[in-house]
Design a protein around this motif. Structure first.
Motif, PDB file in Angstrom:
ATOM      1  N   CYS A  31     -38.141 -24.478  37.267  1.00 35.04           N
ATOM      2  CA  CYS A  31     -38.057 -26.017  36.584  1.00 35.04           C
ATOM      3  C   CYS A  31     -39.503 -26.709  36.774  1.00 35.04           C
TER       4      CYS A  31
ATOM      5  N   TYR B 225     -38.274 -30.873  34.904  1.00 41.80           N
ATOM      6  CA  TYR B 225     -38.346 -30.485  36.422  1.00 41.80           C
ATOM      7  C   TYR B 225     -37.089 -30.618  37.195  1.00 41.80           C
TER       8      TYR B 225
ATOM      9  N   GLN C 140     -34.888 -30.517  44.252  1.00 43.21           N
ATOM     10  CA  GLN C 140     -35.697 -29.565  43.714  1.00 43.21           C
ATOM     11  C   GLN C 140     -36.573 -28.539  44.872  1.00 43.21           C
TER      12      GLN C 140
ATOM     13  N   ASP D 147     -36.178 -24.453  28.316  1.00 42.83           N
ATOM     14  CA  ASP D 147     -35.514 -23.607  29.249  1.00 42.83           C
ATOM     15  C   ASP D 147     -35.248 -22.231  29.122  1.00 42.83           C
TER      16      ASP D 147
ATOM     17  N   ASP E 271     -32.264 -28.349  36.594  1.00 44.67           N
ATOM     18  CA  ASP E 271     -31.458 -27.399  37.439  1.00 44.67           C
ATOM     19  C   ASP E 271     -30.961 -27.806  38.516  1.00 44.67           C
TER      20      ASP E 271
END
Length: 161
Positions: A41, A70, A30, A154, A73
């Motif tokens: 996220c 979180y 991330q 999302d 993606d």
């Protein structure tokens, strides 16, 4: 001996033990994403946690929901920056590359945690009830509840950011 933070046994079928080391490795992906994606996220994770609380999930499962939101993606780490940051609409070939990110993310989650259940949630977060989603084209009965929650959070975050 590693300290287990929680045991995920509800909502995705089967128990998966996740450690602090698993979390650190997932979070690493991330932080390598751009600031906007990382912020998105984080907000999806917060929405997932709130959604899970509203549904009456135990606090441990609310934490799982946050983590899934979180890292949902993390597969975008493997999508070229030129596509992710393109100023205009994507062409068909570029969109095909973007549509790989749920599968790429699922592989990151599986290789990091060993949990097929968590990986499957990530893989299906762009599936739609009518079967028009990706990567599998799953219909209503094939999409896991946590993947449905993730899709809702999302989409909501993307539309309201």
């Amino acid at each position: 001996m590693e300290l287990y933070i929680f045991q995920l046994a509800k909502g995705v079928g089967g128990a998966s033990l996740l450690t602090r080391a698993h979390f650190r490795r997932l979070y690493k992906y991330q932080y390598m994403l751009d600031h906007d994606t990382n912020g998105h996220c984080h907000r999806v994770g917060q929405l997932m946690r709130c959604f899970a609380r509203q549904l009456g999930f135990p606090e441990q499962d609310c934490l799982v929901a946050y983590i899934l939101g979180y890292v949902h993606d993390c597969g975008k780490y493997h999508v070229p920056d030129a596509i992710l940051r393109k100023g205009g609409p994507l062409n068909a070939a570029e969109f095909d590359v973007v549509k790989l990110h749920p599968l790429l993310g699922a592989e990151i989650v599986f290789s990091t945690t060993g949990s097929r259940e968590l990986a499957d949630v990530i893989a299906a977060h762009h599936e739609r009830l009518d079967g028009s989603g990706y990567p599998y084209g799953f219909g209503e009965r094939q999409i896991m509840p946590l993947s449905r929650m993730l899709s809702i959070c999302d989409s909501f975050e993307a539309m309201t950011a």
